[in-house]
Write a protein that holds these residues in place. Structure first.
Motif, PDB file in Angstrom:
ATOM      1  N   PRO A  65       0.825  -1.221   0.000  1.00  0.00           N
ATOM      2  CA  PRO A  65       0.000   0.000   0.000  1.00  0.00           C
ATOM      3  C   PRO A  65       0.857   1.269   0.000  1.00  0.00           C
ATOM      4  N   ASN A  66       2.030   1.201   0.632  1.00  0.00           N
ATOM      5  CA  ASN A  66       2.904   2.372   0.646  1.00  0.00           C
ATOM      6  C   ASN A  66       3.646   2.552  -0.680  1.00  0.00           C
ATOM      7  N   ILE A  67       3.954   1.436  -1.340  1.00  0.00           N
ATOM      8  CA  ILE A  67       4.553   1.530  -2.673  1.00  0.00           C
ATOM      9  C   ILE A  67       3.557   2.204  -3.604  1.00  0.00           C
ATOM     10  N   GLN A  68       2.289   1.810  -3.456  1.00  0.00           N
ATOM     11  CA  GLN A  68       1.205   2.436  -4.213  1.00  0.00           C
ATOM     12  C   GLN A  68       1.182   3.939  -3.935  1.00  0.00           C
ATOM     13  N   MET A  69       1.279   4.302  -2.643  1.00  0.00           N
ATOM     14  CA  MET A  69       1.217   5.718  -2.287  1.00  0.00           C
ATOM     15  C   MET A  69       2.361   6.500  -2.942  1.00  0.00           C
ATOM     16  N   ASN A  70       3.560   5.925  -2.863  1.00  0.00           N
ATOM     17  CA  ASN A  70       4.717   6.620  -3.435  1.00  0.00           C
ATOM     18  C   ASN A  70       4.561   6.813  -4.934  1.00  0.00           C
ATOM     19  N   LYS A  71       4.069   5.772  -5.589  1.00  0.00           N
ATOM     20  CA  LYS A  71       3.883   5.841  -7.035  1.00  0.00           C
ATOM     21  C   LYS A  71       2.852   6.929  -7.373  1.00  0.00           C
ATOM     22  N   TRP A  72       1.775   6.933  -6.595  1.00  0.00           N
ATOM     23  CA  TRP A  72       0.724   7.931  -6.825  1.00  0.00           C
ATOM     24  C   TRP A  72       1.282   9.335  -6.641  1.00  0.00           C
ATOM     25  N   ALA A  73       2.039   9.538  -5.580  1.00  0.00           N
ATOM     26  CA  ALA A  73       2.598  10.857  -5.281  1.00  0.00           C
ATOM     27  C   ALA A  73       3.518  11.310  -6.415  1.00  0.00           C
ATOM     28  N   GLU A  74       4.325  10.355  -6.872  1.00  0.00           N
ATOM     29  CA  GLU A  74       5.264  10.646  -7.949  1.00  0.00           C
ATOM     30  C   GLU A  74       4.522  11.078  -9.218  1.00  0.00           C
ATOM     31  N   GLU A  75       3.504  10.288  -9.590  1.00  0.00           N
ATOM     32  CA  GLU A  75       2.729  10.593 -10.792  1.00  0.00           C
ATOM     33  C   GLU A  75       2.002  11.930 -10.658  1.00  0.00           C
ATOM     34  N   LEU A  76       1.447  12.159  -9.477  1.00  0.00           N
ATOM     35  CA  LEU A  76       0.692  13.386  -9.248  1.00  0.00           C
ATOM     36  C   LEU A  76       1.612  14.595  -9.379  1.00  0.00           C
ATOM     37  N   GLU A  77       2.783  14.522  -8.772  1.00  0.00           N
ATOM     38  CA  GLU A  77       3.721  15.633  -8.849  1.00  0.00           C
ATOM     39  C   GLU A  77       4.156  15.876 -10.287  1.00  0.00           C
ATOM     40  N   LEU A  78       4.388  14.753 -10.974  1.00  0.00           N
ATOM     41  CA  LEU A  78       4.822  14.836 -12.362  1.00  0.00           C
ATOM     42  C   LEU A  78       3.749  15.478 -13.244  1.00  0.00           C
ATOM     43  N   ARG A  79       2.523  14.974 -13.108  1.00  0.00           N
ATOM     44  CA  ARG A  79       1.466  15.396 -14.023  1.00  0.00           C
ATOM     45  C   ARG A  79       0.895  16.780 -13.691  1.00  0.00           C
TER      46      ARG A  79
END
Ligand code: NA
Ligand code: NA
Lengths: 323, 429, 184
Positions: A29-43
């Protein structure tokens, strides 16, 4: 910062979103969170930043929804399975339903939440949702028949413990982090959960056997405080919406890959043995647990919820994503 | 960054309230709550406070605390420690300073079934002080060795302090209990060596007692038996993996009651007193623990602990210097305030830093426990010193602290040894 | 200076032998405070013993038959009652650790004033705590929150816990009254 006010001290216009989870760092679930944060910041071109608070440092599982609702954290990850009674419809999907892997269960659950919008999530914005691969029995003694499982003391998360009673085992409710120690001291004879913990919590050390029979799933929902959501700029909202299904798929696929790795490692390095049920036995198990989902459908209907419709859609979606 | 300033202000106000005599746990609750309200919102503060009060006080993990407290209380109220003292005296009382060494050894033995330093100090003061004065021991050595012996109460398992450290740092209670046994034995030896050194330099501090025959010595061991059995049953069961920590606490209560009844040392009245005293200690300890959690939430939302850890990591100092600085803060903290109170306030602040520096959490936990124990005998605020002063006739507090100074030096040397040779702790895991 | 200090420290270790301090001039608040806190301490004591019995029983049963379902949950509830219902009882004998290093240097009047101020702060805070715990219980009720294993609607237990903070509030109030009567 834990609120989304524009932070004047840093870059102008940057939005900070706090994100609380209860599982320890490094878990899916935390890997998911990190990925989401990364994508959100990027996009959003760095317009939105995420402040993570993992492992229950800000909110723990039992207080996640109430905490997000009170604004302790802007975003929170909750497991509906840990809050029995609050999600009568989703409980139907938790029961054994023939999910082959987490990729399928995640997408099914994500669609169901969108289509049926559970009452308890009414006051939240659903950021994403996903589910585990079905849980399997991971035990000290080999279990490959109803006779083997009779009286075994197995740890399972409380909301779905009835499945073990149906099989004749004796369910034990314990916090996840106490599982390895309790197994070592034989306080429990095994654990019933998604199998990545064989490696993540080094459970393979204790549990020599995995019974190849899929049981319940655990459903995770990521929610955002409604007011925080409403105050977000439209382009950010768009990105978050677009990430919803992407993250569900990503998490399911990641978890499947991770479980495969965990099983390989368990078999090769720790000598974990996978026990399959022979045909007659599998039918006995199917019969034993058949009632679980039906009970849940009935309970939902009694509460005036569309339990039967939900169940029907559940199987349609499973079929759709299994292709 | 501005939130970090809020955290620093919060810490200052916390200490201001503490020094204006607000109980430590109350102040942590209050500042933690106000801090969350200031950083996040009023609703958030309410939610954190209510949820932490309910879910932490009713957490299964913390249930081990009242159980070990009750076990120790029953043993303490039924007065089993005097037999232990008698046996220790028959074995080593004939050496120079033997009676003081007996006190240390008895404290170590009593600690094996008792998790509190104040109970150990009070017990030893009642048993040992009259004997020490009978043999004309100097007041400073008598008081010093009784107060110091008491500190062993939280070194050897079971130990309330080790349990709190384990739960706050998310370590296994069993691992921590196991890890501290060898260091504890080493510390006991060093403390006895200190007594031998003092009485070697100036024999008037502690004359030798009478020598006892081997037969007498062996017979005396009978008195040690109940405590030894209880220790093996309770902690053996935990170490061998028969019990969880909570179960070992509950079986400890059960075992203590059985032994006290069999040896006819427990009346219903004493049992009641043990319960009522356990309730007060439980309330005090758990308020501290939960207060520290609420206060920790405030620090978490400000981001201070991580920022501190990140900042310290970048410093050009070698990690050992930072570690020593942190330990120095503990030394001061333990000196000026209740050591347990300081421990729970400080763990959320320093723990991320120590982990970031790459130190083993278990090893650091052992060091923290040792530093906290020492805090009970360092002036000006040392709980054990006050207990001894309260129970010793005509001994001013300055004399007690004069007596503890050499032991404090031994403690510091011991901490140095743990830093230089972490294997002392780490080999057993 | 050490006298006052050692008194308070010593007292918090030894009061347990003497039971609760009785005041000669009994005022209704003081009487009520003592009774309420003693009553809750009896319940806390029962919870403590019940917890020990339950854990032992469960361990024995799990070795021979099957564990008692929901033991960790029930143990947690007993532990919570043990600690929370003893909060005021502990305060009556100054059981919550405090630091009087600085305050002993104050004159008597200043000592009384700061002690009273701190007590008022604490009282206000614990009153708020008591109220929001009840509100939290209401919230749990409205959300149909059940315990994870026994699926028991535990909100009444949550509300009950606010009593512990009422007891603590009263105990601090009593202490404050005694400060000005010169008995503290
Ligand atoms: Na001990
Ligand atoms: Na000190």
């Amino acid at each position: 910062s834990p609120n989304n006010e524009v932070d004047s001290s840093t870059n102008e216009g940057t939005i900070n979103l706090s994100y609380a989870t209860f599982p320890p760092p490094g878990t899916f679930p935390n890997i998911q969170m990190n990925k989401w944060a990364e994508e959100l910041e990027l996009r959003t071109d760095g317009q939105v930043e995420v402040d993570p608070f993992v492992g229950g440092s800000l909110l723990e599982a039992s207080n996640m929804l109430d905490g997000v609702s009170a604004g302790v954290s802007d975003i929170g990850l909750t497991a509906t399975t840990y809050e029995p009674g609050r999600f009568p419809l989703l409980e139907i999907a938790e029961a054994p339903s023939g999910y082959q892997d987490a990729e399928i269960s995640s997408q099914v659950v994500n669609d169901l939440i969108e289509e049926f919008s559970p009452d308890s999530l009414e006051d939240f914005k659903v950021v994403t949702s996903f589910a585990t691969d079905p849980s399997y029995i991971q035990s000290i003694n080999p279990i490959s028949s109803l006779e083997d499982i009779e009286g075994e003391q197995l740890r399972i998360s409380g909301g779905v413990s009835s499945v073990l009673e149906d099989l004749g085992a004796s369910p034990v409710g314990l916090p996840q982090d106490q599982v390895p120690e309790s197994m070592q001291t034989r306080v429990i004879d095994g654990n019933v959960s998604s199998r990545e913990i064989l490696m993540d919590m080094n459970l393979a050390n204790q549990a020599g056997y995995v019974t190849d029979y899929p049981l319940t799933i655990t459903i995770f929902v990521v929610v955002m405080n409604q007011q925080v959501w409403e105050e977000l700029p439209d382009d950010t909202k768009e990105v978050i919406d677009e990430l919803n299904k992407e993250m569900s798929l990503f998490t399911g696929q990641y978890l499947d890959g991770h479980i495969e790795e965990a099983m390989e490692w368990g078999e090769e390095s720790e000598g974990v043995e996978i026990l399959s049920l022979d045909d007659g036995e599998e039918e006995r198990w199917d019969n034993a647990i058949e009632g679980m989902q039906e009970d849940r459908v009935r309970r939902a209907e009694e509460q005036g919820l569309p339990g039967e419709e939900f169940q029907e859609r559940l199987y349609e979606l499973i079929e759709k994503y299994s292709e | 960054m501005d939130y970090i300033i809020l955290a620093v202000i919060g810490l200052f106000v916390l200490f201001a309230l503490l020094f204006l005599r607000m109980p430590v746990s109350f102040a942590m609750f209050l500042i933690g709550f106000i801090g969350v309200v200031a950083v996040v919102s009023l609703d958030a503060g309410f939610n954190i406070l209510a949820a932490d009060v309910w879910y932490q006080f009713t957490s299964y993990s913390y249930s081990v605390i009242p159980l070990f407290i009750l076990m120790g209380e029953i043993i303490y109220r039924s007065g089993m420690a005097d037999k232990l003292f008698e046996a220790a005296y028959k074995w080593i009382g004939h050496f120079r300073g033997g009676m003081a060494s007996t006190t240390i050894l008895t404290s170590a033995g009593f600690s094996a079934v008792n998790g509190s330093n104040s109970a150990t100090a009070a017990t030893m003061a009642t048993i040992a002080l009259p004997e020490l004065s009978k043999y004309n021991y100097s007041k400073s050595l008598s008081a010093g060795s009784v107060a110091t012996g008491g500190t062993l109460g939280i070194i050897f398992p079971p130990s309330a302090v080790l349990i709190i450290i384990a739960l706050q740092m998310q370590l296994s209670i069993r691992d921590l209990f196991l890890a501290i046994i060898v260091p504890g034995i080493l510390l006991t030896i060093l403390l006895i060596a200190n007594i031998i050194y003092i009485t070697f330099k100036d024999p008037t501090h502690g004359p030798a007692g009478a020598r006892h025959s081997v037969k007498e010595r062996l017979i005396s061991l009978k008195g040690v038996l109940p405590i030894a059995i209880l220790f093996v049953f309770v902690l053996g069961g935990l170490f061998m993996g028969f019990f969880t920590p909570t179960e070992s606490g509950a079986f400890g209560v059960f075992g203590a009651v059985v032994i006290a009844l069999v040896t006819r040392r427990l009346t219903f009245r004493k049992f009641q007193i043990a319960i009522s005293s356990s309730l007060k200690t439980t309330a005090m300890v758990l308020m501290l623990v939960v207060g520290a959690i609420v206060f920790g939430r405030f620090l978490t939302v400000t981001g201070l602990p991580n920022a501190l850890a990140g900042w310290v990591e970048q410093l050009a100092f070698p990690s050992i210097v930072i570690l020593l600085m942190i330990l120095f803060v503990y030394l001061i903290g333990g000196a000026i305030m209740d050591a347990l109170g300081f421990l729970v306030v400080s763990i959320p602040v320093f723990f991320p830093t120590v982990v970031a520096l790459g130190y083993d959490p278990l090893w650091f936990a052992v060091i923290l426990c040792v530093v906290t124990s020492m805090g009970a005998i360092t002036p000006p605020v040392g709980v054990n010193a006050f207990i001894v002063q309260g129970l010793a006739q005509n001994t001013p507090i300055t004399t007690v602290f004069r007596g503890t100074i050499s032991f404090i030096i031994v403690y510091i040397i011991f901490i140095g040894l743990l830093i230089l040779f972490p294997q002392i702790v780490l080999f057993s895991i | 200076m050490e006298n006052k200090q050692s008194f308070s420290t010593k007292e918090r270790i030894w009061e347990s032998d003497q039971g609760l301090k009785k005041t000669s001039k009994t005022n209704i608040i003081i009487k009520m405070t003592d009774h309420i806190n003693q009553g809750m301490a009896v319940l806390a004591g029962i919870a403590l013993v019940a917890m020990a019995v339950l854990v032992v029983l469960n361990a024995i049963l799990r070795m021979y038959i099957a564990p008692i379902p929901g033991t960790p949950e029930m143990v947690g509830w007993f532990a919570g009652i043990t600690a929370i219902f003893s909060l005021g009882y502990a305060q009556l004998s100054k059981g919550h650790v405090f630091v009087d290093l600085l305050i002993i240097k104050f004159t008597d009047t200043w000592k009384k004033i700061t002690h009273t101020l701190m007590n008022l702060l604490s009282m206000a805070f614990f009153l708020i705590t008591g109220v929001i715990i009840i509100l939290y219980g209401v919230q749990l009720l409205n959300n149909n929150t059940l315990s994870e294993t026994l699926q028991f609607p535990f909100y009444p237990l949550v509300m009950l816990c606010s009593l512990g903070f009422v007891g603590l509030f009263l105990a601090i109030l009593k202490e404050t009254i005694l400060i000005w009567r010169g008995m503290d």
